[in-house]
Design a protein around this motif. Structure first.
Motif, PDB file in Angstrom:
ATOM      1  N   ARG A  92       0.956  -1.176   0.036  1.00 45.90           N
ATOM      2  CA  ARG A  92      -0.074  -0.089   0.085  1.00 45.90           C
ATOM      3  C   ARG A  92       0.957   1.297  -0.089  1.00 45.90           C
ATOM      4  O   ARG A  92       0.729   2.080  -0.727  1.00 45.90           O
ATOM      5  CB  ARG A  92      -0.844   0.004   1.157  1.00 45.90           C
TER       6      ARG A  92
ATOM      7  N   GLU B  12       1.263   4.032  -3.130  1.00 40.73           N
ATOM      8  CA  GLU B  12       0.959   5.497  -2.713  1.00 40.73           C
ATOM      9  C   GLU B  12       2.095   6.360  -2.901  1.00 40.73           C
ATOM     10  O   GLU B  12       2.059   7.441  -3.437  1.00 40.73           O
ATOM     11  CB  GLU B  12       0.480   5.595  -1.183  1.00 40.73           C
TER      12      GLU B  12
ATOM     13  N   GLN C  90       2.760   6.006  -6.738  1.00 41.54           N
ATOM     14  CA  GLN C  90       1.861   6.182  -7.640  1.00 41.54           C
ATOM     15  C   GLN C  90       1.504   5.431  -8.962  1.00 41.54           C
ATOM     16  O   GLN C  90       1.250   5.709  -9.981  1.00 41.54           O
ATOM     17  CB  GLN C  90       1.873   7.792  -8.233  1.00 41.54           C
TER      18      GLN C  90
END
Length: 178
Positions: free
Chosen positions: A42, A46, A49
């Motif tokens: 995760r 993030e 991107q």
């Protein structure tokens, strides 16, 4: 698994996308006044991107393990792990048609004291780059169960609300207490 703290029991929480792994890991850590290891994937998605490439799967699994080892000394009897190298291997096989020898070796060598599988019975929630669809969630869920059966890894399939899931794990962990 490193022998950082011999009395710390590592609990693997496996499951497909949007099946409540992170919420469960955090809730269990709160319940047992300990720590949990968030899913590195995760953070990667993030930060970068983008979804990881096939060549990055081993690095993702290794980073997850490094974070487990870093959190183990802070754990109070239990360390709740929101994913494992096996989960990375399952996704890698699904998306790239191969997990690769190095990733499979990590999955084979790293063992947990108990494995929990989150059922895909919660509402599916889109998450930009990281989650694909309810159909993929179901396919991954079936692969997780098949892989655990093939490897003869005992596991507990939990379902229902977060509170119900915590209660199910709590009941199972009473049998693991020493």
């Amino acid at each position: 698994m490193s022998a950082v703290k011999s009395n710390t029991q590592r609990i693997a929480i496996l499951g497909a996308e949007s099946s409540g792994k992170s919420a469960l890991a955090e809730a269990l850590a709160q319940r047992y006044q300990t720590v949990w290891v968030p899913e590195y994937l995760r953070e990667f998605v993030e930060t970068q991107q983008r979804v990881p490439r096939e060549s990055e799967q081993v690095m993702i699994a290794r980073t997850q393990l490094e974070r487990e080892d870093a959190m183990a000394p802070k754990a109070n009897e239990w360390l709740f792990c929101d994913t494992t190298p096996l989960m990375t291997a399952i996704y890698s096989d699904y998306y790239f048609s191969s997990a690769g020898d190095e990733l499979m070796a990590l999955a084979d060598q790293h063992h947990y004291d108990f494995t929990v599988v989150t059922a895909p019975d919660l509402p599916w929630v889109a998450d930009d780059l990281q989650r694909e669809s309810p159909a993929v969630r179901q396919a991954i869920h079936e692969r997780v169960l098949a892989e655990l059966e093939e490897r003869e890894i005992p596991h507990l399939l939990i379902e229902g609300s977060l509170a119900q899931r915590v209660e199910q794990v709590e009941f199972a962990l009473t049998f693991l207490m020493t």
